[in-house]
Structure formats: structure tokens, C-alpha cells
Design an enzyme around this catalytic site. Structure first.
Site, PDB file in Angstrom:
ATOM      1  N   CYS B  79       0.841  -1.199   0.000  1.00  0.00           N
ATOM      2  CA  CYS B  79       0.000   0.000   0.000  1.00  0.00           C
ATOM      3  C   CYS B  79       0.880   1.255   0.000  1.00  0.00           C
ATOM      4  CB  CYS B  79      -0.988  -0.020   1.165  1.00  0.00           C
ATOM      5  SG  CYS B  79      -2.315   1.200   0.978  1.00  0.00           S
ATOM      6  N   HIS B 182      -3.997  -4.558  -0.270  1.00  0.00           N
ATOM      7  CA  HIS B 182      -3.581  -5.167   0.994  1.00  0.00           C
ATOM      8  C   HIS B 182      -3.673  -6.685   0.880  1.00  0.00           C
ATOM      9  CE1 HIS B 182      -3.205  -1.590   3.518  1.00  0.00           C
ATOM     10  NE2 HIS B 182      -4.144  -1.077   2.748  1.00  0.00           N
ATOM     11  N   GLU B 184      -2.799  -8.820   2.929  1.00  0.00           N
ATOM     12  CA  GLU B 184      -3.180  -9.371   4.242  1.00  0.00           C
ATOM     13  C   GLU B 184      -4.669  -9.234   4.507  1.00  0.00           C
ATOM     14  OE1 GLU B 184      -1.834  -6.483   3.688  1.00  0.00           O
ATOM     15  OE2 GLU B 184      -2.520  -4.994   5.135  1.00  0.00           O
TER      16      GLU B 184
END
Lengths: 252, 209
Positions: B79, B182, B184
Site C-alpha cells: 500500500c 492489501h 493481508e
């Protein structure tokens, strides 16, 4: 192309999910972490936890819930309810929340939006607006305290102010539609979504898969949130998405 | 050991959680020695570009990240961490970046025509082969950003998405990588991409120059 998002919402009190949840194969129907993991597996695009604890202890418990949830799921989640200071936001974000929802506290102190946005970035700050049609104004009015208190504030003007102050997203609940299962409030959603430049999550009134298609096509919502129809298995996230796909709506 | 570089810019928890879930040893740290000793490093980040660069410079970590990139060990920016790899950004004034990849970070044009931030799940399209997604099927990943990177060299652009224009999604050169979304927070696909990175780190995948 950006997909429309489907977002289940869990009401959490003192660390436990309240309102009925009707999943099979649950070890513990009241554990928000276990439910969050199930919704993640079912294809939910995000989750919202609404903390309705009334006590300090209850709120402290929420931080633990957030920490455990962050270790279990791989989709973003928002935590709202009772957050009234940048310190509260920090505690929850540090525990692993991705976004913070603020409602009553933002009305009381709009500077909270500005401060939160400056400190953590606009993407973290979701301003929740509970709105109800005011026939006299021929416009929607903002309510606080879970819909109990009228504010005398116009919803469209407040939505624009929230954006100006740095909100990254709006969570818009229609109090007229909430609980009816007759469908989302298309007029309200469209009015707000077309008057701001940030994404709008429509909430309140979802009763079947068809309602989601309407709020995206006609209401111009960017995402749609529901609680009970998902919890009671009246319709699943997959069914909603299959219906949307069939109508050419882009979903994940 | 994977070092998650802590320079005071948010979301370390979700990144460290995801890496841990992949079964990798990791450490969240701002200690230059520990970072430089790690097998792989991740530069996360949420917030404003200018603030992030001030933090990186004040802590001396800007030079550490550059040295790490020069070492040839795998480095992944996520990001804002990806945007910082570029030459400069126009977020709230012009700010110099780490300049590991030539290019600029600019605001989405078209204010008022579409929603900003670009927030939600969007489709990846791979532009060229990379060990970072070899054997991985493209799909939706989770984006949230108001600025996007314009790499100068086409060869650095590994994947794009579409949000009213082509948007840089994955960049890379040698052992240096960046993801605008992202991973994650991007479900199974995000975890698969992170696993590719950790496999690279622990020598299960070779990096071609």
C-alpha cells in the site's frame, strides 16, 4: 472493475454476539470471532462489529475480540459503537481493526472526524449516519443514540460535512427501512450517494437477495450491509452474490 | 526471519498476523541491525506519504530500506509502503520518496466523476511473468487508496487493475516488490501472493534478474 461489497454486521455486547444467530456446526453461537471466520469463508467482503456494550468493562472486552478476530480473518473489518475519542480509535486499530465507525460522537463533536482522519488516514474513518424521513422538511433527518434522539440536522448536509472533514466512507442506515425486510431505502441511499464523492454503504431493510440488486442498481450504493437475514440463514452471502452475478453486477 | 519494518505508520498488526499465519518466523522492528539481518523484509504503511518519509528519514530507516533493497534480499512494500518505493509523490505537496523505482505517485484524476478513495475489491490483471504470482490465478484483491503510482518503466509494472483508468497494482524489479492492495486483507488470493513472497524469502522460489 470495482466489485460491489456485501457486509454482514454483528452486534456485540460484552464480548458476545447478541441477536439470534442460526448457524449449524457452531461450537459457540455467541462467539463473534467464530462467526467472523465463518462469514469470511462464505465470501463476505468485509465485516462490521457494532459494540453495544454499555460498560467500560464491555468496551475493554471488545479490544480483546478485535485482537482475536484480526488473527482469524483475511478480510477488512470495521468496529463501531461507543467510540468518542482518538484514543479509543487508536486502541482498536492497534488491536487489528481496519476501520473505525463513529456516529453519535461525531455529531456531538465533528472535529473527531477531522482528528481521526488526520491521525489514521481517511480510509480508517467510517461515519455512520442513522437517518429518518422528515415529512415537514421533505428531507431526511439525522438521529443519534441508536435512533432515539432527533438532532435537527439534515442528512444530506451532514453527509457532505463528514466527507469534507475527512471521512473515507459513509455507513448509511435508514431508520424507516430498518427491521422491515421490505428492502433498502432506495431514495435515501441514492440521495446521499449522489451528493458525496466517497463510498456509501447502504444499511437497513434487507429481506432477500433481490433487495441487494436494487440498492446497487437504483440506490447507487457501493456496498450493502445486513445483519439478521444472514444470521438467521434466510439468505446466505453466496446466494446474494449469485443473484447479483446473474444480473451482471460485479461481485467478488 | 521476515522483518516487518516499524516506522510508525499503522497496520503492522494485520500484516504481522498474516505472515505468522503462513507459518513464518517474523519480527516487527525498527532496529536497523535486525532488519538488515532478516531473510526478507516488508515495508507496510497506511497514512500520508509525506509523514511516512519524514518518519523514515528521522529514524534513519530510509537508508536501511535502501541498503536492504541493494542487498538483493526480497523486499515487499504494501500500500503506502509500495508508493514509498517510487521517486516522488504529489500527496499534499511534492515529496521525495525512496527512489528505488523511477516513477511518480499521483492523485486519481476525475474528482467528482467517481468515488475516491478507490475502496474495495478489484480484479488483478497480470502484465508479465513474475515469481511473485507464478501459478497463481488472478482474481479480486482489496484496495483502499486515493493516490496511485505511475512507474516510468513498463518493465517494473507487473499487474494492474482498472478503476476508471489502469491502476498500478503490483510492481517489481529483481528482488524488490510492491503491492498497492492489501494482501493481508485480500482473502485466499492475498494469502497466496504473500506466500509466494515468503517462499521467495526462504529460498523455495528463485528470483530471476
Amino acid at each position: 472493475m470495482l466489485a460491489k461489497r456485501i457486509i454482514p454486521c454483528l452486534d456485540v455486547k460484552d464480548g458476545r454476539v447478541v441477536k439470534g444467530v442460526n448457524f449449524v456446526n457452531l461450537r459457540d453461537a455467541g462467539d463473534p470471532v467464530e462467526l467472523a471466520a465463518i462469514y469470511d469463508r462464505e465470501g463476505a467482503d468485509e465485516l462490521v462489529f457494532l459494540d453495544i456494550s454499555a460498560s467500560v468493562e464491555g468496551r475493554a472486552t471488545m479490544v480483546e475480540v478485535v485482537r482475536r478476530t484480526a488473527g482469524e480473518i483475511t478480510i477488512p473489518f470495521t468496529v463501531g459503537g461507543g467510540i468518542s475519542a482518538v484514543e479509543d480509535m487508536k486502541r482498536l486499530l492497534r488491536a487489528g481493526a481496519d476501520k473505525i465507525g463513529i456516529n453519535t460522537a461525531a455529531i456531538r463533536n465533528p472535529g473527531l472526524i477531522t482528528d481521526g482522519s488526520r491521525t489514521f488516514g481517511a480510509q480508517c474513518i467510517v461515519v455512520a449516519i442513522d437517518a429518518k424521513y422528515n415529512a415537514e422538511w421533505e428531507e431526511w433527518e439525522v438521529f443519534t443514540h441508536g435512533g432515539r434522539n432527533a438532532t435537527g440536522i439534515r442528512a444530506l448536509a451532514w453527509a457532505q460535512e463528514a466527507e469534507r472533514r475527512g471521512a473515507g466512507e459513509l455507513l448509511l442506515t435508514s431508520m424507516d427501512a430498518d427491521g422491515t425486510k421490505d428492502g433498502f431505502d432506495i431514495a435515501l441511499t441514492k440521495a446521499v450517494s449522489s451528493s458525496v464523492g466517497i463510498p456509501v454503504i447502504a444499511s437497513g431493510g434487507a429481506g432477500n437477495a433481490e433487495h441487494f440488486a436494487n440498492v446497487f442498481a437504483e440506490g447507487q450504493a457501493d456496498a450493502a450491509l445486513a445483519a439478521s437475514i444472514f444470521h438467521y440463514k434466510e439468505v446466505s452471502v453466496q446466494e446474494v452474490k449469485a443473484n447479483l452475478r446473474g444480473k451482471g453486477v460485479n461481485v467478488r | 526471519m521476515i522483518a516487518i519494518i516499524d516506522y510508525g505508520m499503522g497496520n503492522l498488526h494485520s500484516v504481522s498476523n498474516a505472515v505468522e499465519r503462513l507459518g513464518c518466523e517474523m519480527i516487527v522492528t525498527s532496529d536497523p541491525e535486525r532488519i538488515l539481518a532478516a531473510d526478507g523484509a516488508i515495508l507496510p504503511g497506511v497514512g500520508a506519504f509525506g509523514d511516512a518519509m519524514v518518519n523514515l528519514r528521522d529514524t534513519g530507516l530510509a537508508d536501511v530500506v535502501k541498503a536492504y533493497a541493494a542487498s538483493g534480499k526480497p523486499l515487499l512494500g504494501i500500500c503506502l509502503g509500495m508508493q514509498l518505493l517510487f521517486t516522488e509523490s504529489e500527496e499534499h505537496g511534492v515529496h521525495q520518496g525512496l527512489d528505488l523505482l523511477p516513477g511518480r505517485v499521483v492523485r486519481f484524476a476525475g474528482e467528482g466523476d467517481y468515488k475516491i478513495p478507490h475502496m474495495g475489491w478489484n480484479d488483478l490483471a497480470f502484465k508479465q511473468e513474475s515469481p511473485l504470482f507464478e501459478g497463481v490465478e488472478p482474481g479480486h484483491v482489496y484496495f483502499v487508496h486515493s493516490y496511485h503510482a505511475l512507474p516510468e518503466r513498463e518493465s517494473d509494472l507487473l499487474a494492474v487493475t482498472d478503476y476508471h483508468q489502469p491502476v498500478t497494482a503490483i510492481v517489481g524489479r529483481g528482488s524488490l516488490f510492491g503491492m498497492q492492495f492489501h494482501p493481508e486483507k485480500s482473502g485466499e488470493l492475498g494469502m497466496a501472493l504473500l506466500r509466494k513472497f515468503t517462499d521467495m524469502t526462504f529460498g523455495k522460489t528463485t528470483i530471476k534478474d
